[in-house]
Design an enzyme around this catalytic site. Structure first.
Site, PDB file in Angstrom:
ATOM      1  N   ARG A 123       0.819  -1.220   0.000  1.00 29.69           N
ATOM      2  CA  ARG A 123       0.000   0.000   0.000  1.00 29.69           C
ATOM      3  C   ARG A 123       0.847   1.261   0.000  1.00 29.69           C
ATOM      4  O   ARG A 123       0.423   2.287   0.552  1.00 29.69           O
ATOM      5  CB  ARG A 123      -0.939   0.021   1.218  1.00 29.69           C
ATOM      6  CG  ARG A 123      -1.958  -1.093   1.209  1.00 29.69           C
ATOM      7  CD  ARG A 123      -3.109  -0.718   0.332  1.00 29.69           C
ATOM      8  NE  ARG A 123      -4.145  -1.741   0.388  1.00 29.69           N
ATOM      9  CZ  ARG A 123      -5.413  -1.450   0.619  1.00 29.69           C
ATOM     10  NH1 ARG A 123      -5.782  -0.220   0.820  1.00 29.69           N
ATOM     11  NH2 ARG A 123      -6.297  -2.409   0.603  1.00 29.69           N
ATOM     12  N   ARG A 149      -3.284   6.526   0.600  1.00 33.30           N
ATOM     13  CA  ARG A 149      -3.874   7.630   1.360  1.00 33.30           C
ATOM     14  C   ARG A 149      -2.973   8.303   2.386  1.00 33.30           C
ATOM     15  O   ARG A 149      -3.293   9.388   2.855  1.00 33.30           O
ATOM     16  CB  ARG A 149      -5.155   7.145   2.050  1.00 33.30           C
ATOM     17  CG  ARG A 149      -6.248   6.854   1.055  1.00 33.30           C
ATOM     18  CD  ARG A 149      -7.476   6.294   1.730  1.00 33.30           C
ATOM     19  NE  ARG A 149      -7.224   4.914   2.150  1.00 33.30           N
ATOM     20  CZ  ARG A 149      -8.137   4.160   2.773  1.00 33.30           C
ATOM     21  NH1 ARG A 149      -9.306   4.667   3.076  1.00 33.30           N
ATOM     22  NH2 ARG A 149      -7.853   2.918   3.102  1.00 33.30           N
ATOM     23  N   ARG A 163      -6.743  12.671  -5.412  1.00 26.39           N
ATOM     24  CA  ARG A 163      -8.064  12.064  -5.210  1.00 26.39           C
ATOM     25  C   ARG A 163      -9.170  13.088  -4.975  1.00 26.39           C
ATOM     26  O   ARG A 163     -10.351  12.756  -5.092  1.00 26.39           O
ATOM     27  CB  ARG A 163      -7.996  11.043  -4.080  1.00 26.39           C
ATOM     28  CG  ARG A 163      -7.349   9.718  -4.475  1.00 26.39           C
ATOM     29  CD  ARG A 163      -8.338   8.752  -5.125  1.00 26.39           C
ATOM     30  NE  ARG A 163      -9.216   8.166  -4.116  1.00 26.39           N
ATOM     31  CZ  ARG A 163     -10.447   8.564  -3.849  1.00 26.39           C
ATOM     32  NH1 ARG A 163     -10.972   9.548  -4.547  1.00 26.39           N
ATOM     33  NH2 ARG A 163     -11.146   7.992  -2.910  1.00 26.39           N
ATOM     34  N   ASP A 202      -6.828  -2.340  -7.888  1.00 25.93           N
ATOM     35  CA  ASP A 202      -7.393  -2.995  -6.707  1.00 25.93           C
ATOM     36  C   ASP A 202      -7.553  -4.482  -6.986  1.00 25.93           C
ATOM     37  O   ASP A 202      -7.598  -4.902  -8.146  1.00 25.93           O
ATOM     38  CB  ASP A 202      -8.749  -2.381  -6.330  1.00 25.93           C
ATOM     39  CG  ASP A 202      -9.182  -2.840  -4.937  1.00 25.93           C
ATOM     40  OD1 ASP A 202      -8.576  -2.381  -3.950  1.00 25.93           O
ATOM     41  OD2 ASP A 202     -10.089  -3.697  -4.830  1.00 25.93           O
ATOM     42  N   TYR A 227     -15.175 -11.330  -0.901  1.00 28.91           N
ATOM     43  CA  TYR A 227     -15.826 -10.043  -1.209  1.00 28.91           C
ATOM     44  C   TYR A 227     -17.080 -10.238  -2.057  1.00 28.91           C
ATOM     45  O   TYR A 227     -18.088  -9.559  -1.863  1.00 28.91           O
ATOM     46  CB  TYR A 227     -14.849  -9.111  -1.936  1.00 28.91           C
ATOM     47  CG  TYR A 227     -13.874  -8.424  -1.004  1.00 28.91           C
ATOM     48  CD1 TYR A 227     -14.298  -7.390  -0.174  1.00 28.91           C
ATOM     49  CD2 TYR A 227     -12.551  -8.806  -0.933  1.00 28.91           C
ATOM     50  CE1 TYR A 227     -13.424  -6.753   0.696  1.00 28.91           C
ATOM     51  CE2 TYR A 227     -11.662  -8.186  -0.074  1.00 28.91           C
ATOM     52  CZ  TYR A 227     -12.107  -7.156   0.742  1.00 28.91           C
ATOM     53  OH  TYR A 227     -11.241  -6.544   1.599  1.00 28.91           O
TER      54      TYR A 227
HETATM   55  O1  1CP Z   1       0.350   0.739  -3.168  1.00 25.05           O
HETATM   56  C1  1CP Z   1      -0.537  -0.088  -3.319  1.00 25.05           C
HETATM   57  O2  1CP Z   1      -0.471  -1.216  -2.826  1.00 25.05           O
HETATM   58  C2  1CP Z   1      -1.732   0.357  -4.091  1.00 25.05           C
HETATM   59  C3  1CP Z   1      -2.476  -0.677  -4.877  1.00 25.05           C
HETATM   60  C4  1CP Z   1      -3.515  -1.462  -4.056  1.00 25.05           C
HETATM   61  C5  1CP Z   1      -3.431  -2.793  -3.658  1.00 25.05           C
HETATM   62  C6  1CP Z   1      -2.254  -3.724  -3.809  1.00 25.05           C
HETATM   63  C7  1CP Z   1      -4.791  -0.988  -3.661  1.00 25.05           C
HETATM   64  C8  1CP Z   1      -5.302   0.369  -3.861  1.00 25.05           C
HETATM   65  N1  1CP Z   1      -5.486  -2.028  -3.096  1.00 25.05           N
HETATM   66  C9  1CP Z   1      -4.683  -3.133  -3.064  1.00 25.05           C
HETATM   67  C10 1CP Z   1      -5.009  -4.472  -2.593  1.00 25.05           C
HETATM   68  C11 1CP Z   1      -6.225  -4.690  -1.787  1.00 25.05           C
HETATM   69  N2  1CP Z   1      -7.469  -4.137  -1.934  1.00 25.05           N
HETATM   70  C12 1CP Z   1      -6.310  -5.667  -0.774  1.00 25.05           C
HETATM   71  C13 1CP Z   1      -5.187  -6.594  -0.394  1.00 25.05           C
HETATM   72  C14 1CP Z   1      -4.182  -5.928   0.497  1.00 25.05           C
HETATM   73  C15 1CP Z   1      -4.575  -5.726   1.923  1.00 25.05           C
HETATM   74  O3  1CP Z   1      -4.924  -6.708   2.602  1.00 25.05           O
HETATM   75  O4  1CP Z   1      -4.499  -4.581   2.379  1.00 25.05           O
HETATM   76  C16 1CP Z   1      -7.605  -5.631  -0.250  1.00 25.05           C
HETATM   77  C17 1CP Z   1      -8.151  -6.467   0.879  1.00 25.05           C
HETATM   78  C18 1CP Z   1      -8.348  -4.677  -0.988  1.00 25.05           C
HETATM   79  C19 1CP Z   1      -9.787  -4.343  -0.839  1.00 25.05           C
HETATM   80  C20 1CP Z   1      -9.914  -2.879  -0.594  1.00 25.05           C
HETATM   81  N3  1CP Z   1      -9.930  -1.953  -1.589  1.00 25.05           N
HETATM   82  C21 1CP Z   1      -9.941  -2.210   0.639  1.00 25.05           C
HETATM   83  C22 1CP Z   1      -9.907  -2.892   2.011  1.00 25.05           C
HETATM   84  C23 1CP Z   1     -11.045  -2.541   2.937  1.00 25.05           C
HETATM   85  C24 1CP Z   1     -12.263  -3.384   2.882  1.00 25.05           C
HETATM   86  O5  1CP Z   1     -13.364  -2.798   2.923  1.00 25.05           O
HETATM   87  O6  1CP Z   1     -12.193  -4.634   2.867  1.00 25.05           O
HETATM   88  C25 1CP Z   1      -9.964  -0.833   0.359  1.00 25.05           C
HETATM   89  C26 1CP Z   1     -10.001   0.309   1.327  1.00 25.05           C
HETATM   90  C27 1CP Z   1      -9.967  -0.694  -1.053  1.00 25.05           C
HETATM   91  C28 1CP Z   1      -9.916   0.559  -1.856  1.00 25.05           C
HETATM   92  C29 1CP Z   1      -8.525   0.955  -2.178  1.00 25.05           C
HETATM   93  N4  1CP Z   1      -7.664   0.170  -2.943  1.00 25.05           N
HETATM   94  C30 1CP Z   1      -6.452   0.816  -3.060  1.00 25.05           C
HETATM   95  C31 1CP Z   1      -6.544   2.055  -2.350  1.00 25.05           C
HETATM   96  C32 1CP Z   1      -5.441   3.074  -2.242  1.00 25.05           C
HETATM   97  C33 1CP Z   1      -7.840   2.130  -1.805  1.00 25.05           C
HETATM   98  C34 1CP Z   1      -8.400   3.288  -1.025  1.00 25.05           C
HETATM   99  C35 1CP Z   1      -9.001   4.248  -1.996  1.00 25.05           C
HETATM  100  C36 1CP Z   1      -9.156   5.637  -1.449  1.00 25.05           C
HETATM  101  O7  1CP Z   1      -9.981   5.837  -0.532  1.00 25.05           O
HETATM  102  O8  1CP Z   1      -8.497   6.547  -1.967  1.00 25.05           O
END
Ligand code: 1CP
Length: 330
Positions: A24, A28, A37, A73, A145
């Site tokens: 990540r 953010r 964003r 994602d 999911y």
């Molecule tokens: O630097 C990076 O890693 C960015 C790329 C990335 C990756 C590898 C994003 C962007 N998401 C992910 C993987 C991801 N997405 C996982 C596996 C990693 C982990 O366990 O943390 C998971 C479970 C998700 C699902 C997801 N998407 C969540 C988790 C919360 C939930 O409700 O289960 C969230 C918050 C997202 C949205 C998302 N994806 C990525 C970002 C930066 C965001 C937040 C978007 C924002 O608000 O700006």
């Protein structure tokens, strides 16, 4: 001839210092990400190669990690298979039955062509020695999911669906594994030097279900891919001895058990992670001390990749990541 330290370490070849990237790292906690964003939604940023590449590059410019993880994602390929998804901030979608998932069919790689384009833009912009990291969600986590319709506390609907009909679950996982394998192959063809499979919720399952369903699906997702592959399941220490059956080159471990103990259970593979993301919420002295402890526990082993035991917390001060990078490199 590949001189990218991250690739070399995952192939367990000698490196002058352990390579480093942060799960990540694009996101953010960075003010420049939050600023971008304000003008663009998450999905617009992911599906617009210029924006996705810019976000991927932000942490590389600031900290110079050894790998650039493509901004997307784990649900991106599922959207491309026709599932309506919104992000708030995590994925939100209609809850799917196992039958619905089986009916999703194949992924058309053209529908995720924007990810390939992002990879091209990133490769052209980063130093030669920096690796491009592609990724996907592991089938069991993506299924979680799909069944729940989003993230939930214990994923009980998902767990009960799998208990009720393991053979339908296996069929759904087969569909997802095929799509994941195709999606990762597309990223490698576009220039990804390594790929990581994120299995965030596998650890919720019992060992028997892991062995019968999660591991075969992860294995199929990574089969035949000809770059170093990392598998990462946080909260899954109870399955470390089973994970090598996936056939990855490297395994991510969370912070719950010492890295050398996790490594002994995994065996003859590369190992990544283990720093508690909470360490980055402390102060530079604590960060340096924790990095020294980590490196002392991995001294003498080849194939160590420095990373956190899960994603970086959004409240992390960026200067603390600078302290981490400096501690690893000094
Ligand atoms: O630097 C990076 O890693 C960015 C790329 C990335 C990756 C590898 C994003 C962007 N998401 C992910 C993987 C991801 N997405 C996982 C596996 C990693 C982990 O366990 O943390 C998971 C479970 C998700 C699902 C997801 N998407 C969540 C988790 C919360 C939930 O409700 O289960 C969230 C918050 C997202 C949205 C998302 N994806 C990525 C970002 C930066 C965001 C937040 C978007 C924002 O608000 O700006």
């Amino acid at each position: 001839m590949n001189r990218r330290p991250l690739v070399e370490a995952l192939q367990r070849r000698p490196v002058s210092r352990p390579p480093l990237w942060i799960m990540r790292q694009a996101g953010r906690y960075l003010p420049e990400y939050r600023q971008l964003r304000e003008r663009h939604s998450f999905q617009e940023a992911v599906s617009t190669p210029k924006l996705a590449a810019e976000i991927t590059l932000q942490p590389i410019r600031r900290f110079g990690m050894d790998g650039a993880v493509i901004f997307a994602d784990i649900m991106t390929p599922i959207e491309a298979m026709g599932v309506d998804i919104t992000f708030d901030p995590g994925p939100r979608l209609r809850p799917h039955t196992l039958k619905d998932v089986i009916a999703l069919g194949e992924l058309d790689s053209d529908q995720v062509g924007f990810v390939a384009e992002t990879i091209h833009l990133v490769r052209d912009a980063i130093p030669e020695e920096t690796a491009v990291i592609g990724f996907a969600g592991a089938p069991i986590t993506v299924l979680a999911y799909l069944v729940e319709g989003g993230g939930t506390k214990d994923f009980l609907a998902f767990r009960s669906a799998v208990r009720m009909d393991p053979s339908a679950a296996a069929e759904a996982l087969e569909i997802l594994a095929r799509a994941t394998n195709r999606y990762l192959a597309m990223q490698i063809a576009a220039g990804a030097d390594i790929v990581q499979l994120f299995d965030t919720w596998m650890g919720l399952l019992d060992r028997s279900t892991v062995e019968r369903l999660a591991i075969p699906a992860a294995r199929k997702s990574l089969a035949g891919l000809r770059v170093p592959r990392i598998y990462f399941a946080p909260g899954a220490s109870h399955t470390l001895d089973l994970q090598p059956k996936i056939g990855a080159d490297g395994y991510g471990v969370d912070w719950r058990i010492p890295i050398d103990e996790a490594w002994d259970r995994l065996g003859d593979v590369a190992v990544q992670g283990n720093l508690d993301p909470a360490v980055l919420l402390t102060d530079p002295d604590t960060i340096r001390r924790e990095v020294e402890h980590l490196l002392a526990r991995t001294a003498g082993r080849s194939g160590h990749v420095v990373n956190l035991g899960h994603g970086i917390d959004r409240n992390t001060p960026p200067e603390h990541l600078t302290a981490l990078v400096e501690a690893v490199r000094s």
